[in-house]
Design a protein around this motif. Structure first.
Motif, PDB file in Angstrom:
ATOM      1  N   GLY A  86       0.784  -1.220   0.000  1.00  0.00           N
ATOM      2  CA  GLY A  86       0.000   0.000   0.000  1.00  0.00           C
ATOM      3  C   GLY A  86       0.818   1.272   0.000  1.00  0.00           C
ATOM      4  N   HIS A  87       2.115   1.180  -0.231  1.00  0.00           N
ATOM      5  CA  HIS A  87       2.996   2.358  -0.250  1.00  0.00           C
ATOM      6  C   HIS A  87       2.718   3.141  -1.534  1.00  0.00           C
ATOM      7  CE1 HIS A  87       6.499   4.915  -0.099  1.00  0.00           C
ATOM      8  NE2 HIS A  87       6.905   4.375   1.040  1.00  0.00           N
ATOM      9  N   LEU A  88       1.911   4.201  -1.402  1.00  0.00           N
ATOM     10  CA  LEU A  88       1.394   4.894  -2.582  1.00  0.00           C
ATOM     11  C   LEU A  88       2.493   5.593  -3.371  1.00  0.00           C
ATOM     12  CD1 LEU A  88      -1.247   5.340  -4.053  1.00  0.00           C
ATOM     13  CD2 LEU A  88      -1.595   7.403  -2.684  1.00  0.00           C
ATOM     14  N   ASP A  89       3.432   6.240  -2.677  1.00  0.00           N
ATOM     15  CA  ASP A  89       4.515   6.933  -3.392  1.00  0.00           C
ATOM     16  C   ASP A  89       5.349   5.950  -4.206  1.00  0.00           C
ATOM     17  OD1 ASP A  89       3.803   9.421  -2.464  1.00  0.00           O
ATOM     18  OD2 ASP A  89       5.161   9.375  -0.754  1.00  0.00           O
ATOM     19  N   ALA A  90       5.610   4.782  -3.638  1.00  0.00           N
ATOM     20  CA  ALA A  90       6.372   3.771  -4.377  1.00  0.00           C
ATOM     21  C   ALA A  90       5.579   3.273  -5.577  1.00  0.00           C
ATOM     22  CB  ALA A  90       6.733   2.605  -3.459  1.00  0.00           C
ATOM     23  N   ARG A  91       4.283   3.119  -5.419  1.00  0.00           N
ATOM     24  CA  ARG A  91       3.438   2.677  -6.531  1.00  0.00           C
ATOM     25  C   ARG A  91       3.448   3.705  -7.660  1.00  0.00           C
ATOM     26  NH1 ARG A  91       1.832  -2.284  -7.475  1.00  0.00           N
ATOM     27  NH2 ARG A  91       1.225  -2.474  -5.284  1.00  0.00           N
ATOM     28  N   ILE A  92       3.313   4.971  -7.308  1.00  0.00           N
ATOM     29  CA  ILE A  92       3.333   6.033  -8.314  1.00  0.00           C
ATOM     30  C   ILE A  92       4.687   6.070  -9.021  1.00  0.00           C
ATOM     31  CG2 ILE A  92       3.287   8.546  -8.628  1.00  0.00           C
ATOM     32  CD1 ILE A  92       1.262   8.599  -6.261  1.00  0.00           C
ATOM     33  N   ALA A  93       5.753   5.962  -8.241  1.00  0.00           N
ATOM     34  CA  ALA A  93       7.087   5.974  -8.835  1.00  0.00           C
ATOM     35  C   ALA A  93       7.290   4.791  -9.766  1.00  0.00           C
ATOM     36  CB  ALA A  93       8.151   5.966  -7.730  1.00  0.00           C
ATOM     37  N   MET A  94       6.769   3.624  -9.386  1.00  0.00           N
ATOM     38  CA  MET A  94       6.895   2.442 -10.244  1.00  0.00           C
ATOM     39  C   MET A  94       6.160   2.642 -11.564  1.00  0.00           C
ATOM     40  SD  MET A  94       8.097  -0.584 -10.757  1.00  0.00           S
ATOM     41  CE  MET A  94       8.435  -1.632  -9.341  1.00  0.00           C
ATOM     42  N   VAL A  95       4.953   3.176 -11.500  1.00  0.00           N
ATOM     43  CA  VAL A  95       4.182   3.424 -12.723  1.00  0.00           C
ATOM     44  C   VAL A  95       4.941   4.373 -13.644  1.00  0.00           C
ATOM     45  CG1 VAL A  95       2.064   4.431 -13.650  1.00  0.00           C
ATOM     46  CG2 VAL A  95       1.956   2.970 -11.631  1.00  0.00           C
ATOM     47  N   ASN A  96       5.449   5.478 -13.084  1.00  0.00           N
ATOM     48  CA  ASN A  96       6.172   6.452 -13.901  1.00  0.00           C
ATOM     49  C   ASN A  96       7.452   5.859 -14.482  1.00  0.00           C
ATOM     50  OD1 ASN A  96       4.243   8.419 -13.414  1.00  0.00           O
ATOM     51  ND2 ASN A  96       5.293   9.220 -11.619  1.00  0.00           N
ATOM     52  N   LEU A  97       8.111   5.021 -13.698  1.00  0.00           N
ATOM     53  CA  LEU A  97       9.326   4.368 -14.189  1.00  0.00           C
ATOM     54  C   LEU A  97       9.012   3.429 -15.345  1.00  0.00           C
ATOM     55  CD1 LEU A  97      12.363   3.784 -13.824  1.00  0.00           C
ATOM     56  CD2 LEU A  97      11.732   2.010 -12.183  1.00  0.00           C
ATOM     57  N   GLN A  98       7.931   2.683 -15.233  1.00  0.00           N
ATOM     58  CA  GLN A  98       7.550   1.762 -16.310  1.00  0.00           C
ATOM     59  C   GLN A  98       7.196   2.538 -17.586  1.00  0.00           C
ATOM     60  OE1 GLN A  98       8.403  -1.118 -15.749  1.00  0.00           O
ATOM     61  NE2 GLN A  98       7.358  -2.196 -14.094  1.00  0.00           N
ATOM     62  N   VAL A  99       6.544   3.685 -17.419  1.00  0.00           N
ATOM     63  CA  VAL A  99       6.242   4.527 -18.594  1.00  0.00           C
ATOM     64  C   VAL A  99       7.541   5.013 -19.225  1.00  0.00           C
ATOM     65  CG1 VAL A  99       5.246   6.724 -19.328  1.00  0.00           C
ATOM     66  CG2 VAL A  99       3.948   5.219 -17.812  1.00  0.00           C
ATOM     67  N   GLU A 100       8.476   5.456 -18.393  1.00  0.00           N
ATOM     68  CA  GLU A 100       9.770   5.942 -18.895  1.00  0.00           C
ATOM     69  C   GLU A 100      10.508   4.851 -19.661  1.00  0.00           C
ATOM     70  OE1 GLU A 100      13.879   8.012 -17.140  1.00  0.00           O
ATOM     71  OE2 GLU A 100      12.129   7.771 -15.850  1.00  0.00           O
ATOM     72  N   ARG A 101      10.352   3.593 -19.216  1.00  0.00           N
ATOM     73  CA  ARG A 101      11.000   2.464 -19.885  1.00  0.00           C
ATOM     74  C   ARG A 101      10.219   2.004 -21.111  1.00  0.00           C
ATOM     75  NH1 ARG A 101      10.467  -1.930 -17.176  1.00  0.00           N
ATOM     76  NH2 ARG A 101      12.238  -3.008 -18.065  1.00  0.00           N
ATOM     77  N   GLY A 102       9.014   2.542 -21.336  1.00  0.00           N
ATOM     78  CA  GLY A 102       8.184   2.104 -22.446  1.00  0.00           C
ATOM     79  C   GLY A 102       7.460   0.806 -22.184  1.00  0.00           C
ATOM     80  N   ALA A 103       7.419   0.373 -20.909  1.00  0.00           N
ATOM     81  CA  ALA A 103       6.751  -0.885 -20.539  1.00  0.00           C
ATOM     82  C   ALA A 103       5.302  -0.568 -20.170  1.00  0.00           C
ATOM     83  CB  ALA A 103       7.484  -1.550 -19.386  1.00  0.00           C
ATOM     84  N   PHE A 104       4.469  -0.324 -21.191  1.00  0.00           N
ATOM     85  CA  PHE A 104       3.115   0.181 -20.940  1.00  0.00           C
ATOM     86  C   PHE A 104       2.199  -0.874 -20.325  1.00  0.00           C
ATOM     87  CE2 PHE A 104       4.625   3.244 -24.150  1.00  0.00           C
ATOM     88  CZ  PHE A 104       4.416   4.411 -23.429  1.00  0.00           C
ATOM     89  N   ASP A 105       2.385  -2.151 -20.661  1.00  0.00           N
ATOM     90  CA  ASP A 105       1.565  -3.188 -20.034  1.00  0.00           C
ATOM     91  C   ASP A 105       1.796  -3.201 -18.528  1.00  0.00           C
ATOM     92  OD1 ASP A 105       0.458  -3.970 -22.422  1.00  0.00           O
ATOM     93  OD2 ASP A 105       1.783  -5.694 -22.713  1.00  0.00           O
ATOM     94  N   ALA A 106       3.061  -3.214 -18.121  1.00  0.00           N
ATOM     95  CA  ALA A 106       3.391  -3.232 -16.699  1.00  0.00           C
ATOM     96  C   ALA A 106       2.941  -1.938 -16.026  1.00  0.00           C
ATOM     97  CB  ALA A 106       4.893  -3.428 -16.514  1.00  0.00           C
ATOM     98  N   ALA A 107       3.102  -0.811 -16.718  1.00  0.00           N
ATOM     99  CA  ALA A 107       2.699   0.473 -16.145  1.00  0.00           C
ATOM    100  C   ALA A 107       1.198   0.504 -15.900  1.00  0.00           C
ATOM    101  CB  ALA A 107       3.104   1.614 -17.072  1.00  0.00           C
ATOM    102  N   GLU A 108       0.427   0.014 -16.863  1.00  0.00           N
ATOM    103  CA  GLU A 108      -1.030   0.023 -16.691  1.00  0.00           C
ATOM    104  C   GLU A 108      -1.449  -0.901 -15.553  1.00  0.00           C
ATOM    105  OE1 GLU A 108      -5.197  -0.627 -19.174  1.00  0.00           O
ATOM    106  OE2 GLU A 108      -3.326  -0.271 -20.260  1.00  0.00           O
ATOM    107  N   ALA A 109      -0.829  -2.067 -15.473  1.00  0.00           N
ATOM    108  CA  ALA A 109      -1.160  -3.003 -14.391  1.00  0.00           C
ATOM    109  C   ALA A 109      -0.848  -2.377 -13.038  1.00  0.00           C
ATOM    110  CB  ALA A 109      -0.399  -4.305 -14.578  1.00  0.00           C
TER     111      ALA A 109
END
Length: 242
Positions: A86-109
């Motif tokens: 439930g660590h929201l900041d880490a979740r947000i950072a992970m989503v943004n990192l996945q977008v930066e890497r172009g990993a859109f499937d993982a980012a959306e999940a």
């Protein structure tokens, strides 16, 4: 007095070197002073002594991402979320990192997993809207970005991203209105560049030229963006001259 605070923490750690939280505190002082490597070292010690601390993983991940070490950042974020899903900041950072890497499937999940815990989190709504727009779901993207703005009307990224969606949907006037809000909130060059592009579509050449010129005055512009701004400004000037 950060120097005195650091000296005090050094003394505390010398007396009690096994307390993981002291290293987290000292790492924060190093980070604030721009000593990234020292901060990373202290976060590493904190993790070794207290692998249960999600903040240590999260903060180290942010520093790793700032230094371009995306894989290391992702590893730390995964560990932070394993300790505290439930660590929201880490979740947000992970989503943004996945977008930066172009990993859109993982980012959306990851974005949807975060929204399951915090359904109205503006940053997650904004990034999910960006992902859906990249995948051509423009109506859904517009709705997600609007929800983000309802929760946080000062979220520049949401105004900018919704403007891009509305521009792509052919509603250029609405895109300009959104970019007006983004420009009012931020001095960054990208909103002005985007607004200039939309104004060109409306043949409002003089206003577009002002936006491009203003953006070019910003320091530390990316080389590609500077090149594009100059080219668009030249187009505007030719149109006004003609």
């Amino acid at each position: 007095d950060p120097a005195q605070a650091l000296a005090d923490l050094d003394t505390v750690i010398a007396h009690d070197p096994g307390n993981c939280e002291y290293y987290v505190d000292r790492a924060a002082l190093h980070r604030a002073a721009g000593r990234s490597q020292a901060a990373i070292k202290d976060y590493g010690t904190a993790i070794r002594l207290g692998p249960h601390l999600p903040e240590a993983y999260y903060n180290r991940a942010v520093l790793q991402q700032e230094r371009g070490r995306l894989e290391r950042a992702r590893d730390d974020l995964e560990r932070a979320l394993a300790v505290d899903p439930g660590h929201l900041d880490a979740r947000i950072a992970m989503v943004n990192l996945q977008v930066e890497r172009g990993a859109f499937d993982a980012a959306e999940a990851d974005a949807r997993a975060g929204l399951a815990l915090a359904p109205q989190e503006p940053a997650l709504l904004c990034t999910l809207g960006l992902i859906r727009s990249e995948r051509g779901s423009l109506a859904e993207a517009d709705e997600l970005l609007t929800r983000a703005l309802d929760r946080d009307p000062e979220l520049v990224e949401a105004w900018t991203n919704r403007a891009a969606v509305r521009f792509e949907r052919g509603d250029v006037a609405a895109a300009v209105a959104d970019l007006d809000r983004a420009v009012a909130l931020s001095a960054a060059p990208v909103p002005r560049y985007n607004r200039g592009t939309a104004l060109m579509r409306l043949k409002r050449w003089d206003e577009a030229a002002r936006d491009f010129a203003h953006a070019l005055d910003q320091p530390s512009l990316d080389r590609a963006l500077r090149r594009d701004l100059r080219a668009e400004l030249a187009r505007c000037r030719r149109a006004m001259a003609g």
